[in-house]
Write a protein that holds these residues in place. Structure first.
Motif, PDB file in Angstrom:
ATOM      1  N   PRO A 156       0.807  -1.222   0.000  1.00  0.00           N
ATOM      2  CA  PRO A 156       0.000   0.000   0.000  1.00  0.00           C
ATOM      3  C   PRO A 156       0.836   1.266   0.000  1.00  0.00           C
ATOM      4  CG  PRO A 156       0.256  -0.736   2.231  1.00  0.00           C
ATOM      5  CD  PRO A 156       1.045  -1.702   1.366  1.00  0.00           C
ATOM      6  N   TRP A 157       0.142   2.401  -0.085  1.00  0.00           N
ATOM      7  CA  TRP A 157       0.835   3.697  -0.148  1.00  0.00           C
ATOM      8  C   TRP A 157       1.113   4.283   1.242  1.00  0.00           C
ATOM      9  CZ3 TRP A 157      -2.221   6.800   2.641  1.00  0.00           C
ATOM     10  CH2 TRP A 157      -3.605   6.537   2.647  1.00  0.00           C
ATOM     11  N   LYS A 162       4.631  -5.547  -6.286  1.00  0.00           N
ATOM     12  CA  LYS A 162       3.964  -4.431  -6.942  1.00  0.00           C
ATOM     13  C   LYS A 162       3.685  -3.371  -5.894  1.00  0.00           C
ATOM     14  CE  LYS A 162      -0.008  -2.883  -7.486  1.00  0.00           C
ATOM     15  NZ  LYS A 162       0.390  -1.439  -7.573  1.00  0.00           N
ATOM     16  N   ALA A 183       2.299   0.401  -4.465  1.00  0.00           N
ATOM     17  CA  ALA A 183       1.159   1.247  -4.802  1.00  0.00           C
ATOM     18  C   ALA A 183       1.595   2.259  -5.865  1.00  0.00           C
ATOM     19  CB  ALA A 183       0.664   1.970  -3.550  1.00  0.00           C
ATOM     20  N   SER A 184       0.692   2.555  -6.788  1.00  0.00           N
ATOM     21  CA  SER A 184       1.031   3.472  -7.880  1.00  0.00           C
ATOM     22  C   SER A 184       1.288   4.890  -7.389  1.00  0.00           C
ATOM     23  CB  SER A 184      -0.099   3.474  -8.912  1.00  0.00           C
ATOM     24  OG  SER A 184      -0.192   2.197  -9.510  1.00  0.00           O
ATOM     25  N   ALA A 186      -2.544  -2.717 -11.560  1.00  0.00           N
ATOM     26  CA  ALA A 186      -2.682  -3.591 -10.402  1.00  0.00           C
ATOM     27  C   ALA A 186      -3.388  -4.903 -10.720  1.00  0.00           C
ATOM     28  CB  ALA A 186      -3.434  -2.852  -9.304  1.00  0.00           C
ATOM     29  N   ALA A 236      -1.631  -8.517 -10.598  1.00  0.00           N
ATOM     30  CA  ALA A 236      -2.140  -9.494  -9.628  1.00  0.00           C
ATOM     31  C   ALA A 236      -2.588 -10.770 -10.328  1.00  0.00           C
ATOM     32  CB  ALA A 236      -3.295  -8.895  -8.842  1.00  0.00           C
ATOM     33  N   GLY A 278      -3.538  -3.869   2.279  1.00  0.00           N
ATOM     34  CA  GLY A 278      -4.393  -2.877   1.617  1.00  0.00           C
ATOM     35  C   GLY A 278      -5.832  -3.053   2.026  1.00  0.00           C
ATOM     36  N   SER A 279      -6.731  -2.715   1.141  1.00  0.00           N
ATOM     37  CA  SER A 279      -8.156  -2.728   1.494  1.00  0.00           C
ATOM     38  C   SER A 279      -8.705  -4.146   1.584  1.00  0.00           C
ATOM     39  CB  SER A 279      -8.948  -1.964   0.431  1.00  0.00           C
ATOM     40  OG  SER A 279      -8.828  -2.637  -0.810  1.00  0.00           O
ATOM     41  N   VAL A 309      -9.996  -5.513  -1.870  1.00  0.00           N
ATOM     42  CA  VAL A 309      -8.992  -6.118  -2.760  1.00  0.00           C
ATOM     43  C   VAL A 309      -8.487  -7.423  -2.157  1.00  0.00           C
ATOM     44  CG1 VAL A 309      -6.721  -5.820  -3.806  1.00  0.00           C
ATOM     45  CG2 VAL A 309      -8.352  -3.926  -3.795  1.00  0.00           C
ATOM     46  N   GLN A 345     -10.684 -10.284  -3.028  1.00  0.00           N
ATOM     47  CA  GLN A 345     -10.498 -10.637  -4.442  1.00  0.00           C
ATOM     48  C   GLN A 345      -9.253 -11.494  -4.622  1.00  0.00           C
ATOM     49  OE1 GLN A 345     -11.271  -7.062  -6.762  1.00  0.00           O
ATOM     50  NE2 GLN A 345      -9.727  -7.765  -8.249  1.00  0.00           N
ATOM     51  N   LEU A 393      -5.366  -6.227   6.205  1.00  0.00           N
ATOM     52  CA  LEU A 393      -6.423  -5.447   5.544  1.00  0.00           C
ATOM     53  C   LEU A 393      -6.877  -4.275   6.426  1.00  0.00           C
ATOM     54  CD1 LEU A 393      -8.321  -8.572   4.156  1.00  0.00           C
ATOM     55  CD2 LEU A 393      -6.501  -7.226   3.079  1.00  0.00           C
ATOM     56  N   GLY A 394      -8.110  -3.850   6.175  1.00  0.00           N
ATOM     57  CA  GLY A 394      -8.620  -2.662   6.848  1.00  0.00           C
ATOM     58  C   GLY A 394      -8.890  -2.892   8.328  1.00  0.00           C
ATOM     59  N   LYS A 444     -13.716  11.502   1.755  1.00  0.00           N
ATOM     60  CA  LYS A 444     -14.239  10.488   2.683  1.00  0.00           C
ATOM     61  C   LYS A 444     -14.289  11.042   4.111  1.00  0.00           C
ATOM     62  CE  LYS A 444     -13.839   5.628   3.984  1.00  0.00           C
ATOM     63  NZ  LYS A 444     -13.078   4.357   3.818  1.00  0.00           N
TER      64      LYS A 444
HETATM   65  N1  LIG Z   1      -4.047  -2.502   5.844  1.00  0.00           N
HETATM   66  C1  LIG Z   1      -3.448  -1.405   5.415  1.00  0.00           C
HETATM   67  O1  LIG Z   1      -2.340  -1.099   5.823  1.00  0.00           O
HETATM   68  C2  LIG Z   1      -4.059  -0.514   4.418  1.00  0.00           C
HETATM   69  C3  LIG Z   1      -5.419  -0.476   4.243  1.00  0.00           C
HETATM   70  N2  LIG Z   1      -5.973   0.374   3.352  1.00  0.00           N
HETATM   71  C4  LIG Z   1      -7.423   0.454   3.262  1.00  0.00           C
HETATM   72  O2  LIG Z   1      -7.765   0.457   1.876  1.00  0.00           O
HETATM   73  C5  LIG Z   1      -8.515   1.615   1.599  1.00  0.00           C
HETATM   74  C6  LIG Z   1      -8.254   2.077   0.202  1.00  0.00           C
HETATM   75  O3  LIG Z   1      -6.870   2.398   0.097  1.00  0.00           O
HETATM   76  P1  LIG Z   1      -6.141   1.996  -1.189  1.00  0.00           P
HETATM   77  O4  LIG Z   1      -4.746   2.427  -1.225  1.00  0.00           O
HETATM   78  O5  LIG Z   1      -7.026   2.392  -2.330  1.00  0.00           O
HETATM   79  O6  LIG Z   1      -6.089   0.441  -1.015  1.00  0.00           O
HETATM   80  P2  LIG Z   1      -6.067  -0.611  -2.203  1.00  0.00           P
HETATM   81  O7  LIG Z   1      -6.343  -1.902  -1.585  1.00  0.00           O
HETATM   82  O8  LIG Z   1      -6.873  -0.170  -3.353  1.00  0.00           O
HETATM   83  O9  LIG Z   1      -4.501  -0.568  -2.698  1.00  0.00           O
HETATM   84  C7  LIG Z   1      -3.527  -1.303  -2.025  1.00  0.00           C
HETATM   85  C8  LIG Z   1      -2.663  -1.979  -3.085  1.00  0.00           C
HETATM   86  O10 LIG Z   1      -3.479  -2.864  -3.828  1.00  0.00           O
HETATM   87  C9  LIG Z   1      -3.383  -2.584  -5.225  1.00  0.00           C
HETATM   88  N3  LIG Z   1      -4.626  -2.902  -5.889  1.00  0.00           N
HETATM   89  C10 LIG Z   1      -5.679  -2.086  -6.161  1.00  0.00           C
HETATM   90  N4  LIG Z   1      -6.639  -2.768  -6.813  1.00  0.00           N
HETATM   91  C11 LIG Z   1      -6.189  -4.036  -6.977  1.00  0.00           C
HETATM   92  C12 LIG Z   1      -6.703  -5.223  -7.574  1.00  0.00           C
HETATM   93  N5  LIG Z   1      -7.894  -5.241  -8.146  1.00  0.00           N
HETATM   94  N6  LIG Z   1      -5.946  -6.342  -7.552  1.00  0.00           N
HETATM   95  C13 LIG Z   1      -4.732  -6.336  -6.964  1.00  0.00           C
HETATM   96  N7  LIG Z   1      -4.178  -5.253  -6.378  1.00  0.00           N
HETATM   97  C14 LIG Z   1      -4.905  -4.119  -6.386  1.00  0.00           C
HETATM   98  C15 LIG Z   1      -3.030  -1.124  -5.264  1.00  0.00           C
HETATM   99  O11 LIG Z   1      -2.437  -0.823  -6.504  1.00  0.00           O
HETATM  100  P3  LIG Z   1      -2.629   0.665  -7.134  1.00  0.00           P
HETATM  101  O12 LIG Z   1      -1.979   1.592  -6.190  1.00  0.00           O
HETATM  102  O13 LIG Z   1      -1.926   0.576  -8.463  1.00  0.00           O
HETATM  103  O14 LIG Z   1      -4.110   0.889  -7.253  1.00  0.00           O
HETATM  104  C16 LIG Z   1      -2.057  -1.016  -4.098  1.00  0.00           C
HETATM  105  O15 LIG Z   1      -0.774  -1.475  -4.482  1.00  0.00           O
HETATM  106  C17 LIG Z   1      -8.077   2.608   2.664  1.00  0.00           C
HETATM  107  O16 LIG Z   1      -9.045   3.597   2.847  1.00  0.00           O
HETATM  108  C18 LIG Z   1      -7.936   1.709   3.855  1.00  0.00           C
HETATM  109  O17 LIG Z   1      -9.217   1.461   4.403  1.00  0.00           O
HETATM  110  C19 LIG Z   1      -5.209   1.140   2.536  1.00  0.00           C
HETATM  111  C20 LIG Z   1      -3.816   1.127   2.679  1.00  0.00           C
HETATM  112  C21 LIG Z   1      -3.154   0.323   3.660  1.00  0.00           C
END
Ligand SMILES: NC(=O)C1=CN([C@@H]2O[C@H](COP(=O)(O)OP(=O)(O)OC[C@H]3O[C@@H](n4cnc5c(N)ncnc54)[C@H](OP(=O)(O)O)[C@@H]3O)[C@@H](O)[C@H]2O)C=CC1
Ligand SMILES: O=C(O)[C@H](O)CS(=O)(=O)O
Length: 485
Positions: free
Chosen positions: A156-157, A181, A183-184, A214, A218, A234-235, A238, A241, A257-258, A341
Motif C-alpha cells: 500500500p501507499w 507491486k 502502490a502506484s 494492479a 495481480a 491494503g483494502s 482487494v 479478491q 487489511l482494513g 471520505k
Molecule cells: N491494511 C493497510 O495497511 C491498508 C489499508 N488500506 C485500506 O484500503 C482503503 C483504500 O486504500 P487503497 O490504497 O485504495 O487500497 P487498495 O487496496 O486499493 O490498494 C492497495 C494496493 O493494492 C493494489 N490494488 C488495487 N486494486 C487491486 C486489484 N484489483 N488487484 C490487486 N491489487 C490491487 C493497489 O495498486 P494501485 O496503487 O496501483 O491501485 C495497491 O498497491 C483505505 O481507505 C484503507 O481502508 C489502505 C492502505 C493500507
C-alpha cells in the motif's frame, strides 16, 4: 530529484532480474506530490508480460538464493539494513514527496522498515526443525522447514517502505524470492530500496519491483503456478479478491487489511495518559494507518473531561502543512478521494446528532489538507462507526459500563487493532480476553514494532507479519519418516 544527496536513489524505472527497465508499452504512471499537486516523477506502467518475466527471473534465482546458508542471507539483509540507515534522509525525502508524511515521520518509517531487515536477518538463523519420538523403534521422525518459493507481494501507499521490508525481509530470510507491486501513488520508495538491495548484494532475480496495472499484475501473480505465496496489505475489498484468485493454484496467502480500531477509556483510566495515547493512536500518518483509532469509546462519567483534554492537545500539538517544513506533524491526505471520505464522515455524523468540538472542514491550505477534527456523542448509526475513516477525525462515543464498551468495540466486521485504558487489573484481563482483535494496546496508543506478530482477525485479514510468526508465513513444514531397517 534535486534535493537528494545521492541522486541515483531517484529511480524512475521498474527493477526486474537485476535490470532497470521500462514498460513494454512505454506507458508511464505520473506520481503526484500530495502536498503540492505537482508531478513528482513518473515510473513505467508494467503489465502482465513484464510481471511474467519477473516471476520467471525470481524462479530462476530461487535455487541459488535458497542454497546460501542462513548466515549468508542474513549478512546480505544486514548490509541492506545498513544502507537504508546510511541513506535515511534521502529515502525520507523521497517518501515525503510521494506520500506526504512529514520528514521526521518518514525518517521514522525508514528506521522502522530497516528494523524488519535486521529482525529477519536474525530470524533466518533460527528457522529450527524438530525431531519427534517415533512410534516404532526402528524409525526416526524429523520435521524440517523449507522456503515456500516465489512470492508475489502487493503493497500500500501508507507505509511505502515498511510494508515492503516487512514482507521482503521475511521472505528473503526464509530463502524465498519475491516480485513486488508497490502502490502506484508511492513507487519511488520501492525502487530506491531496490537500488540499495542491489548494492547490498541481493542477487539478480531475488528482489523484483513491478509498478503498474494492479489487477493485471495481480492476475499474472495468481495465475502462475510458479508463485507459491501471495502477500498483500491494503483494502479488505482487494484482499477478498486476491484470496479468491489465489485459490486457483492453492497459493499460501497473507492479508493485512482494513481496520476499525476502538480506543476505550474507562472511568478508572489515567485521563492524561489516555489523551497522550489517543494523540499517538489517532494522528500517526494523519490518521492514515489501519491501526489508527477509528472510534473513541469513553465512559459517560469522564467523556466531557476526556474531550476537553483531547481538544487542548489537538489544538496545541497538531500543525498541518507540507511535510518538508520543519514544524509540521500533520501532512496532506493521499488524495482528494481521501479528503472527500473524511468530509463525508464528519457531515454524516453531525447530521445524525454528533457534537462538533473542533475542526470539521478541509484545511484553509486547500488541496489534500484536512483540519484535525473532534466530534463527540457519536452513535452506531453514523458512517464513522462502521467504516474506516483513514483521516484525522477523532469520533467520541459514550458508553455506560464494561459490558457496553466490549459490545460496542466488537460491533464491527473488522478485527485488527484495539486499545483501552484502565488501571483495574481484573478489568484489564477481562477486556483483553473479550476483544475480538488481533492486537490490543493496553494503556498505550503505539503498538507497532518489529518483534511482535502484526495482524488481524475477521475482515482484517489472515496471517501475521513481524515477530517470529512473520517468517513462518514464508516456510513450508516437511515431515520425514525414516525407517532404519
Ligand atoms: N491494511 C493497510 O495497511 C491498508 C489499508 N488500506 C485500506 O484500503 C482503503 C483504500 O486504500 P487503497 O490504497 O485504495 O487500497 P487498495 O487496496 O486499493 O490498494 C492497495 C494496493 O493494492 C493494489 N490494488 C488495487 N486494486 C487491486 C486489484 N484489483 N488487484 C490487486 N491489487 C490491487 C493497489 O495498486 P494501485 O496503487 O496501483 O491501485 C495497491 O498497491 C483505505 O481507505 C484503507 O481502508 C489502505 C492502505 C493500507
Ligand atoms: O504500524 C504499522 O505497521 C502500520 O500501521 C501498518 S498498516 O496496517 O497501517 O499498513
Amino acid at each position: 530529484m534535486e534535493a537528494l544527496k545521492e541522486t541515483q536513489l531517484y529511480c524512475p524505472f521498474a527493477y526486474i532480474d537485476g535490470s532497470w527497465v521500462a514498460a513494454d508499452s512505454g506507458e508511464q504512471i505520473e506520481v503526484v506530490n500530495p502536498a503540492t499537486g505537482e508531478v513528482f516523477g513518473t515510473v513505467p506502467r508494467l503489465g502482465r508480460a513484464e510481471t511474467e518475466r519477473a516471476i520467471a527471473a525470481a524462479d530462476a534465482a530461487l535455487v541459488g538464493w535458497r542454497s546460501l546458508t542462513a548466515q549468508e542471507r542474513a549478512d546480505i539483509l544486514m548490509k541492506w539494513h545498513d544502507l537504508m540507515f546510511e541513506h535515511q534522509d534521502d529515502l525520507a525525502r523521497i517518501m515525503t514527496h510521494e506520500q506526504g508524511k512529514p520528514l521526521k515521520e518518514a525518517a521514522g518509517e525508514i528506521a522502522y522498515a530497516a528494523s524488519f531487515l535486521r529482525w529477519f536477518a536474525e530470524e533466518a538463523r533460527r528457522v529450527y526443525g524438530e525431531t519427534i519420538p517415533a512410534a516404532k523403534p526402528n524409525q526416526r521422525i524429523v520435521i524440517t522447514k523449507q522456503p515456500v518459493g516465489v512470492v508475489g507481494a502487493i503493497t500500500p501507499w501508507n507505509f511505502p517502505a515498511a510494508m515492503i521490508t516487512r514482507k521482503a525481509g521475511a521472505a528473503l530470510a526464509a530463502g524465498c524470492t519475491i516480485v513486488i507491486k508497490p502502490a502506484s501513488q508511492t513507487p519511488f520508495s520501492a525502487t530506491a530500496m531496490a537500488l540499495l538491495a542491489e548494492r547490498a548484494g541481493v542477487p539478480r532475480g531475488v528482489f523484483n519491483v513491478v509498478p503498474g496495472r494492479a489487477s493485471e499484475i495481480a492476475s499474472a501473480m495468481t495465475e502462475s503456478p510458479l508463485v507459491r505465496k501471495i502477500t498483500f496489505t491494503g483494502s479488505t475489498e482487494v484482499g477478498r479478491q486476491l484470496m479468491s484468485q489465489a485459490s486457483r493454484h492453492i497459493q499460501k496467502i497473507s492479508l493485512e487489511l482494513g481496520g476499525n480500531a476502538p480506543f476505550i477509556v474507562f472511568e478508572d483510566a489515567d485521563l492524561d495518559a489516555a489523551v497522550e495515547g489517543a494523540m499517538a493512536a489517532k494522528f500517526r500518518n494523519a490518521g492514515q494507518t489501519c491501526i489508527c483509532t477509528n472510534r473513541f469509546l469513553v465512559q459517560s462519567s469522564v467523556i466531557n473531561a476526556f474531550c476537553e483534554k483531547l481538544a487542548v492537545a489537538m489544538n496545541s500539538e497538531l500543525k498541518v502543512g507540507d511535510g518538508t517544513e520543519p514544524d509540521i506533524n500533520i501532512g496532506p491526505l493521499i488524495d482528494d478521494k481521501a479528503v472527500a471520505k473524511v468530509s463525508e464522515h464528519v457531515h454524516d455524523a453531525v447530521d445524525k446528532g454528533a457534537e462538533l468540538l473542533l475542526g470539521g472542514n478541509p484545511h484553509p491550505l486547500g488541496g489534500n489538507f484536512f483540519t484535525p477534527t473532534l466530534i463527540s456523542f457519536a452513535n452506531a448509526d453514523m458512517k464513522v462507526a462502521q467504516e474506516e475513516t483513514f483521516g484525522p477525525l477523532a469520533a467520541v462515543f459514550p458508553f455506560e459500563d464494561e459490558e457496553d464498551a466490549v459490545q460496542m468495540a466488537n460491533d464491527t466486521e473488522y478485527g485488527l487493532a484495539s486499545y483501552f485504558y484502565s488501571r483495574d487489573l481484573g478489568r484489564v484481563w477481562r477486556v483483553a480476553d473479550a476483544l475480538e482483535y488481533g492486537m490490543v494496546g493496553i494503556n498505550t496508543g503505539l503498538i507497532s514494532n518489529t518483534t511482535a506478530p502484526f495482524g488481524g482477525v475477521k475482515a482484517s485479514g489472515l496471517g501475521r507479519e513481524g515477530g517470529h510468526q512473520g517468517i513462518e508465513e514464508f516456510l513450508e513444514t516437511k515431515y520425514l519418516c525414516i525407517d532404519l531397517g
